[in-house]
Design an enzyme around this catalytic site. Structure first.
Site, PDB file in Angstrom:
ATOM      1  N   GLU A 103     -39.223  45.937 -24.458  1.00 43.61           N
ATOM      2  CA  GLU A 103     -39.469  44.634 -23.870  1.00 43.61           C
ATOM      3  C   GLU A 103     -39.627  44.961 -22.232  1.00 43.61           C
ATOM      4  O   GLU A 103     -40.578  44.125 -21.797  1.00 43.61           O
ATOM      5  CB  GLU A 103     -38.255  43.615 -24.331  1.00 43.61           C
ATOM      6  CG  GLU A 103     -38.210  42.357 -23.689  1.00 43.61           C
ATOM      7  CD  GLU A 103     -37.316  41.488 -24.072  1.00 43.61           C
ATOM      8  OE1 GLU A 103     -37.168  40.615 -23.489  1.00 43.61           O
ATOM      9  OE2 GLU A 103     -36.378  41.801 -24.807  1.00 43.61           O
TER      10      GLU A 103
ATOM     11  N   GLU B  30     -27.823  35.778 -27.640  1.00 43.49           N
ATOM     12  CA  GLU B  30     -28.392  36.095 -26.254  1.00 43.49           C
ATOM     13  C   GLU B  30     -28.628  34.796 -25.693  1.00 43.49           C
ATOM     14  O   GLU B  30     -28.188  34.475 -24.615  1.00 43.49           O
ATOM     15  CB  GLU B  30     -29.667  36.922 -26.390  1.00 43.49           C
ATOM     16  CG  GLU B  30     -30.026  37.420 -24.852  1.00 43.49           C
ATOM     17  CD  GLU B  30     -31.123  38.131 -24.839  1.00 43.49           C
ATOM     18  OE1 GLU B  30     -32.064  38.046 -24.007  1.00 43.49           O
ATOM     19  OE2 GLU B  30     -31.234  38.974 -25.635  1.00 43.49           O
TER      20      GLU B  30
ATOM     21  N   GLU C 160     -33.382  35.984 -11.264  1.00 42.93           N
ATOM     22  CA  GLU C 160     -34.998  36.505 -11.158  1.00 42.93           C
ATOM     23  C   GLU C 160     -35.509  35.699 -10.075  1.00 42.93           C
ATOM     24  O   GLU C 160     -35.873  34.639  -9.983  1.00 42.93           O
ATOM     25  CB  GLU C 160     -35.463  36.196 -12.608  1.00 42.93           C
ATOM     26  CG  GLU C 160     -36.931  36.819 -12.600  1.00 42.93           C
ATOM     27  CD  GLU C 160     -37.403  36.878 -13.759  1.00 42.93           C
ATOM     28  OE1 GLU C 160     -38.712  37.507 -14.092  1.00 42.93           O
ATOM     29  OE2 GLU C 160     -36.769  36.647 -14.929  1.00 42.93           O
TER      30      GLU C 160
ATOM     31  N   LYS D 172     -45.291  40.287 -27.901  1.00 44.88           N
ATOM     32  CA  LYS D 172     -44.060  39.751 -27.645  1.00 44.88           C
ATOM     33  C   LYS D 172     -44.346  38.004 -27.400  1.00 44.88           C
ATOM     34  O   LYS D 172     -45.405  37.780 -26.794  1.00 44.88           O
ATOM     35  CB  LYS D 172     -43.540  40.380 -26.336  1.00 44.88           C
ATOM     36  CG  LYS D 172     -42.399  39.746 -25.940  1.00 44.88           C
ATOM     37  CD  LYS D 172     -42.160  40.164 -24.363  1.00 44.88           C
ATOM     38  CE  LYS D 172     -40.825  39.425 -23.853  1.00 44.88           C
ATOM     39  NZ  LYS D 172     -40.370  40.158 -22.594  1.00 44.88           N
TER      40      LYS D 172
END
Length: 466
Positions: free
Chosen positions: A313, A448, A269, A220
């Site tokens: 993910e 996104e 976050e 990733k």
């Protein structure tokens, strides 16, 4: 009771703390940190940021949730900086040394606020000139506001030849000025133009990353893009910060201003929070938009929970966080399945963690081990970071990096600086990224990033560009 009356009554405590710090400085080998705190009643930290930010003196704002806390810091009596891979350990060592000699009067321990760069190996670009690989500063004045009310913390690095009386009088005068700040006026500024990566160029970058993943050189990689806006005159960061705060009640809102530059945002976050040896963090990866009504919103959330691509993910981030925390924790708890973390225009897969750290394991050591997580860099970490350096095409600076505070008791709270922007005078840089895995679709990933740019575009009163 006014801040003026309260600060005048604190002169003896300030004088005593500065006198003791000077004594320790004279018998020791360097300056000594003094910290004095007391309850106050002043305007909110957000109002004070708007009033005291002058594009000359450093100002910091922080708002976190669970638990709710607001901070406003003005100026700096000391700065701890770092410039390479050892920056976390260097700041930790310097901060511990200062705490060993510090003079503390009142309930609040000394506190540093600031942040770190995403990648210390990346050559810094001019717009990040005030934001090195690490900078944590102790504000001279730090107003905190939580469920128990407001407290003012005064901090000063006292030298052997300082005058305690003069210092105490100066801090009382600064504290008095908090009582009646000038309001921050809101005004529109003409947007002159925008520069951003084209969707075609973005797709090429995603395809390049997918080729690396297919060849098993990466599992990733998180790719980001930058948008640059130019204005007719300098932006007022306080206006943007106020709009972010109004629009994102459940986000961590932050601003770090140095001279005419300000890095600010409203991030979903949290990286880590540490209090009394208990650390909290969460894995946040896998995203979709919000629905136009409750039915569509629920359907989108259920589809996200069922998405093999997004679950893969997300699992990478969960596994990476667990691998970092497990050897550092006596106890580690997390649910087996992710839930949803909903924000005004986007929803994410979310897995919370709670850990009781082993004796001797500190906050900055844990942050160094966690950063950058697979949510902002990728897996394998070293290969993902090399790919970002070689192909992303711009300096992330403090974007997607740890930002927050650290106190003298070993506690602290750091967020990941997402949904953010850098204001540099009349120029503003916005950032957004997404994780690329084997099943990623370049067009979907581009949409996104547009979704993630929307909060800052709205705070800047900019219409989204499809």
């Amino acid at each position: 009771m006014s801040a003026l009356v309260q600060s005048a009554s604190q002169y003896p405590a300030l004088h005593a703390a500065f006198t003791e710090a000077r004594r320790r400085a004279r018998v020791g080998s360097g300056a000594v940190l003094a910290a004095v705190s007391w309850p106050v009643q002043t305007p909110s930290p957000l109002e004070l940021f708007g009033a005291w930010h002058d594009a000359r003196t450093s100002c910091v704002y922080w708002r976190s949730q669970q638990p709710a806390l607001e901070l406003f810091g003005w100026d700096a009596c000391l700065e701890l900086c770092g410039h390479d891979e050892h920056r976390f350990a260097d700041i930790d060592r310097a901060w511990r040394a200062l705490q060993a000699q510090a003079v503390v009067h009142g309930e609040c321990s000394p506190r540093l606020l600031g942040g770190f760069g995403f990648d210390p190996q990346r050559n810094s670009e001019a717009q990040w000139r005030h934001f090195p690989a690490a900078r944590m500063a102790a504000p001279r004045l730090l107003l905190s506001q939580d469920a128990d009310g407001q407290r003012l913390l005064c901090q000063h690095l006292v030298e052997a030849d300082d005058d305690p009386g003069a210092l105490a009088a100066q801090y009382c005068a600064w504290a008095d000025a908090l009582a009646a700040p000038e309001p921050c006026s809101d005004s529109d500024i003409e947007l002159l133009g925008a520069e951003e990566t084209s969707s075609a160029h973005w797709r090429d970058g995603v395809e390049r990353a997918l080729a690396e993943i297919r060849q098993r050189r990466l599992h990733k990689v998180v790719l980001a893009r930058q948008v640059r806006y130019s204005y007719a005159r300098s932006l007022n960061p306080a206006q943007v910060l106020q709009r972010l705060s109004d629009m994102h009640g459940n986000a961590h809102v932050f601003a770090v201003a140095h001279q005419d530059c300000c890095f600010l945002g409203a991030t979903p976050e949290r990286l880590v929070r540490l209090e009394h040896g208990v650390l909290r963090t969460h894995a946040l990866a896998g995203s979709t938009r919000r629905g136009v009504d409750e039915r569509e919103d629920q359907a989108l959330g259920e589809a996200l929970l069922a998405s093999a691509k997004d679950r893969q993910e997300h699992a990478m981030v969960v596994d990476a966080i667990r691998a970092v925390l497990a050897p550092r924790a006596q106890q580690l708890e997390s649910p087996a399945l992710p839930g949803l973390h909903r924000l005004p225009n986007i929803q994410h897969l979310n897995t919370p963690f709670q850990a009781r750290l082993r004796d001797g394991v500190g906050l900055l050591e844990t942050i160094q081990a966690l950063h950058p997580t697979p949510a902002v860099a990728g897996l394998d970490r070293d290969a993902a970071m090399l790919h970002i350096r070689d192909h992303e095409g711009f300096d992330r600076g403090w974007y997607a990096a740890p930002i927050g505070w650290l106190d003298g008791a070993g506690g602290g709270d750091f967020a990941v600086a997402l949904r953010s922007a850098l204001i540099d005078g009349a120029t503003c840089y916005l950032f957004a990224g997404c994780g690329i895995v084997a099943d990623s679709d370049p067009d979907s990933e581009y949409r996104e990033t547009c979704l993630k740019l929307a909060p800052m575009r709205a705070a800047l009163s900019i219409e989204a560009v499809a």
